[in-house]
Design a protein around this motif. Structure first.
Motif, short mmCIF file in Angstrom:
data_model
loop_
_atom_site.label_atom_id
_atom_site.label_comp_id
_atom_site.label_asym_id
_atom_site.label_seq_id
_atom_site.Cartn_x
_atom_site.Cartn_y
_atom_site.Cartn_z
N UNK A 122 0.91 -1.00 0.09
CA UNK A 122 -0.19 -0.05 -0.02
C UNK A 122 0.96 1.08 -0.07
N UNK A 123 0.09 2.38 0.13
CA UNK A 123 0.82 3.61 0.19
C UNK A 123 1.16 4.09 1.67
N UNK A 124 2.28 5.01 1.66
CA UNK A 124 2.31 5.63 2.95
C UNK A 124 1.54 6.66 3.38
N UNK A 125 1.13 6.89 4.56
CA UNK A 125 0.35 7.92 4.99
C UNK A 125 1.13 8.84 5.88
N UNK B 24 -0.03 8.92 9.34
CA UNK B 24 -0.29 7.69 10.40
C UNK B 24 -1.61 7.14 10.49
N UNK B 25 -2.64 7.79 9.69
CA UNK B 25 -3.94 7.37 10.03
C UNK B 25 -4.37 6.23 9.06
N UNK B 26 -3.90 6.31 7.78
CA UNK B 26 -4.44 5.29 6.69
C UNK B 26 -3.29 4.76 6.20
N UNK B 27 -3.34 3.85 5.03
CA UNK B 27 -2.36 3.52 4.16
C UNK B 27 -1.53 2.34 5.28
N UNK B 28 -0.18 2.32 4.74
CA UNK B 28 0.64 1.40 5.48
C UNK B 28 0.70 1.47 6.82
N UNK B 29 0.44 2.64 7.54
CA UNK B 29 0.60 2.81 9.05
C UNK B 29 -0.52 2.35 9.61
N UNK B 30 -1.60 2.58 9.13
CA UNK B 30 -2.84 1.79 9.66
C UNK B 30 -2.94 0.45 9.60
N UNK C 146 5.11 -3.46 1.93
CA UNK C 146 5.69 -3.00 0.67
C UNK C 146 5.03 -1.80 0.34
N UNK C 147 5.89 -0.53 0.18
CA UNK C 147 5.35 0.60 -0.13
C UNK C 147 4.94 1.00 -1.49
N UNK C 148 3.95 1.29 -2.03
CA UNK C 148 3.71 1.57 -3.37
C UNK C 148 3.86 2.97 -3.80
N UNK C 149 3.69 3.88 -2.94
CA UNK C 149 3.61 5.25 -3.06
C UNK C 149 3.91 6.11 -1.75
N UNK D 278 1.35 13.08 -3.88
CA UNK D 278 1.58 11.71 -4.31
C UNK D 278 2.84 11.11 -5.05
N UNK D 279 3.63 10.42 -4.55
CA UNK D 279 4.79 10.18 -5.25
C UNK D 279 4.92 8.68 -5.36
N UNK D 280 4.44 8.06 -6.49
CA UNK D 280 4.56 6.63 -6.73
C UNK D 280 6.07 6.25 -6.53
#
Length: 288
Positions: free
Chosen positions: A21-24, A27-33, A48-51, A63-65
């Motif tokens: 997923x993507x990194x937020x 900290x509330x969503x994405x990889x962190x959540x 695995x970070x996609x963005x 957003x940086x892919x």
């Protein structure tokens, strides 16, 4: 120090769950959540970070892919070393990353794949272009144990109008059943005018309903990421699909109910992933 038998057995029983997923940055969503949810529900999380997103409780500003070759190298690194039982997939920035993730899933063949099709922002803007949505349907849906679209994402996947009342759900459900995946969990949290939040599991011709009371809070950032990660984690622990969803629905409902105990940001704050952990009283801290 060598592990005791109990320690060894405990480590063997901790399933490894991969989030793609993507990194937020907030900290509330994405990889962190995802990592929080997997940890809170009994798994070991790898990622695995996609963005990389520039994001907080008030929105996404950039957003940086991640380059495709680095997405692939991350996937090779974790799959070649870790016994990954389940995979949760969130934000995939473009068609090239979608194709790369699909290739690696076909190569490594994890037991469970839960796909949260992150395609529509809260504003209603598409996060994936139409070509990328086509690629998602063609490349990843056939590999998914379960996909977990909300109502706007279901509309984007099927081409149908957004459901705004329960009478429209029958047509939406029929279109979702035609998608090339094993099962669909249609999330009804965006349905207006109801005191409850229903999710519908569509598996073959069967439908199961999972219901929770709505909570009056603006702190719901990361609910979709959290629910799909919890489902993947419970599947990795050996629960059936229905039981995994039931446990995950209970977990996210409690995380939302406790969300106002946090004071994070000035917008839509996160859910409380670790509501079950009690803080150490200050009187005890002084004695440590």
């Amino acid at each position: 120090m060598p592990q005791s038998d109990n320690q060894s057995q405990s480590s063997l029983n901790t399933p490894i769950v991969l989030t793609i997923a993507g990194s937020d940055s907030g900290g509330g969503a994405g990889i962190q959540a995802d990592i929080k949810a997997i940890s809170a529900t009994g798994g070991y999380a790898c990622s695995v970070i996609t963005a990389i997103t520039s994001q907080n409780t008030q929105g996404v500003s950039a957003i940086l892919p991640v380059p495709v070759e680095h997405v692939e190298s991350q996937l090779d690194a974790v799959f070649s070393d870790l016994d990954i039982v389940a995979v949760k997939i969130g934000m995939l920035a473009d068609s090239n990353i979608i194709a790369a993730v699909a290739r690696k899933l076909r190569q490594y063949q994890p037991r469970f794949v839960v796909l949260d099709p992150v395609m529509v922002a809260t504003s209603g803007d598409l996060l994936l272009q139409s070509a990328a949505i086509d690629s998602l349907q063609r490349e990843l849906l056939p590999l998914a144990t379960l996909i977990t679209p909300n109502l706007p994402e279901a509309a984007a996947l099927t081409g149908l109008p957004l459901c705004e009342q329960e009478s429209q759900l029958e047509a939406m459900s029929a279109a979702l059943r035609a998608l090339p995946c094993q099962a669909v969990l249609l999330k009804g949290g965006h349905l207006p005018g109801t005191s409850h939040s229903d999710d519908w599991l569509l598996s073959g011709a069967d439908t199961a309903v999972f219901r929770a009371q709505r909570v009056d809070t603006q702190n719901t950032h990361g609910t979709g990421c959290t629910l799909s990660s919890a489902i993947a984690c419970y599947l990795a622990q050996g629960f059936t699909l229905q039981d995994a969803i039931r446990h995950a629905k209970h977990y996210i409902s409690r995380a939302i109910a406790h969300a106002d105990e946090l004071d994070v940001g000035r917008g839509h704050g996160p859910v409380h992933h670790f509501f079950a952990l009690s803080p150490i009283p200050s009187s005890q801290l002084e004695s440590l």
